[in-house]
Design a protein around this motif. Structure first.
Motif, PDB file in Angstrom:
ATOM      1  N   ILE A  22      32.737  56.128  19.415  1.00 57.87           N
ATOM      2  CA  ILE A  22      32.965  55.150  20.481  1.00 57.87           C
ATOM      3  C   ILE A  22      31.914  55.323  21.568  1.00 57.87           C
ATOM      4  N   ASP A  23      31.630  56.556  21.918  1.00 60.71           N
ATOM      5  CA  ASP A  23      30.599  56.845  22.914  1.00 60.71           C
ATOM      6  C   ASP A  23      29.251  56.272  22.490  1.00 60.71           C
ATOM      7  N   PHE A  24      28.898  56.438  21.210  1.00 60.28           N
ATOM      8  CA  PHE A  24      27.616  55.926  20.732  1.00 60.28           C
ATOM      9  C   PHE A  24      27.575  54.401  20.827  1.00 60.28           C
ATOM     10  N   ALA A  25      28.678  53.745  20.439  1.00 65.66           N
ATOM     11  CA  ALA A  25      28.724  52.281  20.500  1.00 65.66           C
ATOM     12  C   ALA A  25      28.566  51.790  21.940  1.00 65.66           C
ATOM     13  N   LEU A  26      29.133  52.520  22.876  1.00 64.17           N
ATOM     14  CA  LEU A  26      29.009  52.131  24.280  1.00 64.17           C
ATOM     15  C   LEU A  26      27.595  52.365  24.801  1.00 64.17           C
ATOM     16  N   LYS A  27      26.961  53.435  24.315  1.00 61.14           N
ATOM     17  CA  LYS A  27      25.549  53.647  24.683  1.00 61.14           C
ATOM     18  C   LYS A  27      24.703  52.472  24.186  1.00 61.14           C
ATOM     19  N   ALA A  28      25.030  51.996  22.994  1.00 62.01           N
ATOM     20  CA  ALA A  28      24.293  50.861  22.434  1.00 62.01           C
ATOM     21  C   ALA A  28      24.498  49.608  23.286  1.00 62.01           C
ATOM     22  N   MET A  29      25.748  49.342  23.686  1.00 60.05           N
ATOM     23  CA  MET A  29      26.013  48.173  24.531  1.00 60.05           C
ATOM     24  C   MET A  29      25.296  48.299  25.868  1.00 60.05           C
ATOM     25  N   GLN A  30      25.313  49.491  26.422  1.00 61.26           N
ATOM     26  CA  GLN A  30      24.650  49.728  27.701  1.00 61.26           C
ATOM     27  C   GLN A  30      23.151  49.474  27.599  1.00 61.26           C
ATOM     28  N   ALA A  31      22.593  49.738  26.422  1.00 60.54           N
ATOM     29  CA  ALA A  31      21.157  49.533  26.207  1.00 60.54           C
ATOM     30  C   ALA A  31      20.819  48.090  25.833  1.00 60.54           C
ATOM     31  N   GLY A  32      21.849  47.223  25.741  1.00 60.77           N
ATOM     32  CA  GLY A  32      21.603  45.812  25.473  1.00 60.77           C
ATOM     33  C   GLY A  32      21.814  45.375  24.045  1.00 60.77           C
ATOM     34  N   TYR A  33      22.300  46.269  23.189  1.00 56.11           N
ATOM     35  CA  TYR A  33      22.581  45.913  21.796  1.00 56.11           C
ATOM     36  C   TYR A  33      24.007  45.389  21.656  1.00 56.11           C
ATOM     37  N   ILE A  34      24.291  44.769  20.509  1.00 56.27           N
ATOM     38  CA  ILE A  34      25.652  44.330  20.212  1.00 56.27           C
ATOM     39  C   ILE A  34      26.143  45.042  18.957  1.00 56.27           C
ATOM     40  N   ASN A  35      27.452  45.264  18.892  1.00 52.59           N
ATOM     41  CA  ASN A  35      28.094  45.875  17.737  1.00 52.59           C
ATOM     42  C   ASN A  35      28.877  44.798  16.992  1.00 52.59           C
ATOM     43  N   VAL A  36      28.956  44.922  15.675  1.00 50.86           N
ATOM     44  CA  VAL A  36      29.478  43.828  14.858  1.00 50.86           C
ATOM     45  C   VAL A  36      30.532  44.330  13.876  1.00 50.86           C
ATOM     46  N   TRP A  37      31.627  43.565  13.766  1.00 55.49           N
ATOM     47  CA  TRP A  37      32.671  43.806  12.766  1.00 55.49           C
ATOM     48  C   TRP A  37      32.607  42.708  11.713  1.00 55.49           C
ATOM     49  N   LEU A  38      32.563  43.122  10.431  1.00 59.44           N
ATOM     50  CA  LEU A  38      32.414  42.172   9.335  1.00 59.44           C
ATOM     51  C   LEU A  38      33.731  42.009   8.571  1.00 59.44           C
ATOM     52  N   PRO A  39      34.302  40.807   8.539  1.00 57.48           N
ATOM     53  CA  PRO A  39      35.567  40.597   7.819  1.00 57.48           C
ATOM     54  C   PRO A  39      35.385  40.525   6.310  1.00 57.48           C
ATOM     55  N   TYR A  40      34.163  40.174   5.867  1.00 59.14           N
ATOM     56  CA  TYR A  40      33.952  39.982   4.434  1.00 59.14           C
ATOM     57  C   TYR A  40      33.507  41.258   3.719  1.00 59.14           C
ATOM     58  N   VAL A  41      33.284  42.340   4.445  1.00 61.85           N
ATOM     59  CA  VAL A  41      33.143  43.666   3.824  1.00 61.85           C
ATOM     60  C   VAL A  41      34.490  44.342   4.017  1.00 61.85           C
ATOM     61  N   ARG A  42      35.335  44.249   2.993  1.00 64.40           N
ATOM     62  CA  ARG A  42      36.706  44.751   3.101  1.00 64.40           C
ATOM     63  C   ARG A  42      36.869  45.958   2.187  1.00 64.40           C
TER      64      ARG A  42
END
Length: 747
Positions: free
Chosen positions: A678-698
């Motif tokens: 979670i910390d890493f994902a927030l570092k990514a958002m802080q740096a301007g990146y987006i995180n993605v959830w894929l419904p079709y990879v199940r």
């Protein structure tokens, strides 16, 4: 036959005597999670407070009366027991206790074969007063007159006599029995007093609010002209007037209404538009000589625009009185914004507001799946002009096509988490029936295909046949990168061996290496290591993590990797689509993305992971709002079957590019057990990146064994200290929802 006659006779006598039936006092007997406190008030002790109603009362149409006092609105939900116990299937929610001191009454129908009534009062831990509960038998005529009066006040119709004439016509057409059945079904529909109705009551603007708004508008330094663009064609007079009136009622008055009539054939259209344009100089109307459909009509209205910003409005919809005020208030804080959108709801034929859509903040991946931000949409006018306005040939999805083109020119987009737009639910509208205009789906597909070409996206579109106007965008892999698959949570060598066999069998993409993180002693894993070294050669390596844990362990594994992307996968995961890795890599190769996760379900068909929401959970760090719900659940407005941007993803299954992992300096070594992903994902958002959830990879996680965040007070404190701003409000979780009960309105 005799018993049936007796029943009919009893019911008839009941109806005759009911008018004068005295009120029967009811005793509330606590059944669960509620007690009487020392102040003689009811106090909720758990999440399922309920009472059994004791006392003699008749069945059929009744008047339920009560006195209450509460600091929070509380629903009054009745469970009916026909002798087989209580169930959600047999419930009625006819009313609620509003905030403050209140004397209430409500009419509803209690089936004649009811054995026991149970009253539930929501799920919040509150203290309230509920007393003088009484039930009075009433007649159908009494009930009917009450309903007519209610309908009159709700719909702003004329006299009771006028409504009665309509009733007589219905009775002649349907018969008295069918008509009364219609009234009964309407009366027992819980939507009138559901969670959203309570939310509306709690969020009504007060006199103090209005006073503040008027003073705030006067103090605004920036008061731009806002132009409404309104194409009109053969809409019923009542809806057209309500639409225009909603613009006239705006608290912020620096607006103009630009209307284009698309050669309507109904006589009232020109009469109504002339009436308004003659009365209000800010209302401009152009009458098209030839019908050109909505894109050309909208462009005709656009030609009248002189405002710095413009808002799109449909001819049968309405906007909230404070809509423009909220828009301009935001612009006074940030004049650089190019697109602003709000939350919305729907208005049914009885003028009741239902089905709210509380939206996330700007979510570019979700936007490419459907036009989620919809209305109210406000745009900088120059951007619309530069884009060339609406395009012919995209009718039905012309707004989506326009928005796709505009969002390629700007990312200065803001969301107002307030209901400022009301869609009209009429049979021919897409608000009432998503399949009512099937051509809209085709037009949306065409618009999205065009956007892919303009944006040079190498991918393909998957249509969701059961969900019109929803799409899934897949990204193809380019340059055949090496992927390092890091297998985690390996305490059982035999189980890991089985997983590796499964991985090779279910993975079509072949340019990968495998790194196994062992959590077992070296002797027990030596045989498995030898097998896979012999089989894969330098594509296989392992590390024993007995000396490491958490972020340290994951960083250590990454140090052994040679790939351009790192995919972390729990050895209990089972794959069910051989193209899964291509889909993950395709998104990971995008320059704007960081962490990519997927739909994780249990082996007994429950949702395990759909993306974390910050601030949820017992300790308000992060939680999956849909965890434990059936996989059949589509999510709010299709959230479970569209690609979405989320704040963080599960460490059981995710991928990151090496470039971003190195740039963000890996996982935080201060988090040795929990929260590092979670910390890493927030570092990514802080740096301007987006995180993605894929419904079709199940994928399936066996035995429901997920990496939960157990109690770790030091790491919780560290996360809250580091990310307090992010944890207060997740960008993709609307602030109107509760943080204690996911996706329940905060009432």
């Amino acid at each position: 036959m005799i018993s049936r006659l007796k029943k009919v006779s009893f019911m008839a006598w009941d109806e005759i005597t009911g008018w004068a039936s005295p009120q029967k006092k009811i005793i509330l007997v606590p059944l669960n999670d509620v007690i009487k406190n020392k102040d003689n008030n009811w106090e909720v002790m758990g999440s399922d407070p309920s009472f059994v109603l004791e006392g003699s009362f008749r069945k059929g149409w009744i008047e339920f009366a009560w006195e209450s006092g509460t600091q929070e609105s509380i629903p009054l939900k009745f469970y009916i027991d026909y002798g087989h116990g209580f169930s959600e299937e047999h419930t009625i929610t006819p009313s609620y206790m509003p905030k403050g001191t209140y004397k209430g009454k409500v009419l509803f129908f209690i089936p004649y074969n009811t054995k026991v009534l149970r009253l539930d009062t929501g799920d919040k831990k509150v203290i309230f007063k509920l007393q003088n509960v009484q039930i009075k038998k009433i007649t159908r005529m009494h009930m009917l007159l009450e309903r007519l009066q209610e309908y009159r006040s709700r719909t702003e119709q004329g006299s009771i006599m006028g409504i009665c004439k309509k009733v007589i016509l219905l009775v002649k057409k349907e018969g008295i029995r069918s008509f009364l059945q219609r009234v009964k079904s309407k009366s027992n529909t819980p939507q009138s007093y559901d969670e959203y109705t309570i939310w509306q009551t709690n969020n009504q603007l007060t006199a103090d609010d209005l006073d503040y708004i008027y003073h705030d508008i006067q103090a605004m330094q920036y008061q731009p002209l806002i132009s409404f663009v309104l194409p009109v064609y053969n809409v019923d007079e009542i809806w057209l007037r309500r639409c225009i009136d909603s613009v006239i009622r705006q608290y912020y008055t620096n607006w103009e209404l630009c209307i284009a009539d698309d050669a309507s054939t109904k006589d009232h259209i020109k009469r109504v538009l002339d009436e308004y344009s003659n009365k209000y100089s800010r209302i401009k109307v152009v009458y098209r000589e030839k019908n050109g459909h909505i894109s050309e009509a909208s462009n005709s209205a656009l030609a009248l625009v002189t405002g710095e910003y413009l808002a799109l409005l449909d001819h049968d919809d309405e906007i909230a009185n404070n809509a423009l005020y909220e828009i301009v208030k935001l612009l006074n804080h940030n004049k650089q914004l190019d697109i602003i959108y709000s939350d919305e709801d729907f208005v049914n034929m009885d003028h009741q507001r239902v089905s709210p859509f509380f939206k996330p903040d700007w979510s570019p991946d979700r936007f490419l799946c459907h036009m989620y931000y919809g209305h109210l949409g406000v745009y900088r006018s120059t951007l619309i002009q530069e884009a060339g306005g609406f395009r012919k040939g995209y009718e039905g999805s012309q707004d989506f096509d326009l928005a796709l083109r505009i969002t390629e020119k700007t990312q200065r987009i803001a969301h107002i988490p307030k209901i400022l737009y009301h869609w009209r639910m009429i049979p021919e509208s897409t608000a009432s029936n998503s399949s009512a205009k099937s051509y809209t789906h085709v037009a949306g597909m065409k618009a999205l295909s065009d956007a892919m070409r303009r944006r040079e996206i190498n991918g393909w579109i998957e249509e969701l046949s059961q969900y019109p106007n929803y799409y899934l965008l897949h990204y193809n892999v380019h340059s055949n990168p090496l992927v390092s698959i890091i297998v985690t949570e390996n305490q059982n060598p035999i189980a890991t061996d089985e997983f590796l066999e499964h991985l090779l069998d279910q993975t079509a993409y072949i340019n990968y290496e495998i790194v196994v993180i062992w959590n077992a002693d070296e002797v027990s894993v030596s045989e498995i290591d030898k097998k896979w070294n012999d089989r894969l050669g330098n594509r296989y390596t392992s590390i024993n993590a007995e000396k490491f844990q958490g972020a340290h362990m994951y960083n250590k594994a990454v140090s052994l990797c040679a790939g351009e992307h790192y995919l972390f996968i729990n050895h209990s995961i089972r794959l069910n689509n051989s193209a899964w890795l291509q889909d993950m890599i395709g998104h990971s190769q995008r320059k704007e993305t960081a962490v990519i996760g997927a739909y994780i379900q249990s082996d007994n068909d429950l949702i395990i992971h759909s993306g974390y929401v910050l601030g949820l959970g017992e300790h308000h760090i992060a939680e999956d709002p849909y965890k434990g719900i059936s996989i059949d659940f589509p999510g709010h407005y299709g959230a479970m079957f569209v690609t979405r941007n989320v704040s963080a993803l599960s460490k059981d299954f995710f991928i990151i590019s090496k470039e971003i992992f190195v740039k963000l300096e890996g996982f935080d070594m201060n988090l040795q057990e929990h929260f590092f992903e979670i910390d890493f994902a927030l570092k990514a958002m802080q740096a301007g990146y987006i995180n993605v959830w894929l419904p079709y990879v199940r994928v399936i996680l066996l035995n429901n064994i997920s990496n939960v965040h157990d109690d770790s007070s030091e790491e919780r404190a560290y996360m809250k200290g580091k990310w307090n701003g992010f944890l207060k409000q997740d960008a993709y979780y609307n602030e109107n929802y509760s943080k204690d009960k996911p996706y329940m309105l905060d009432i």
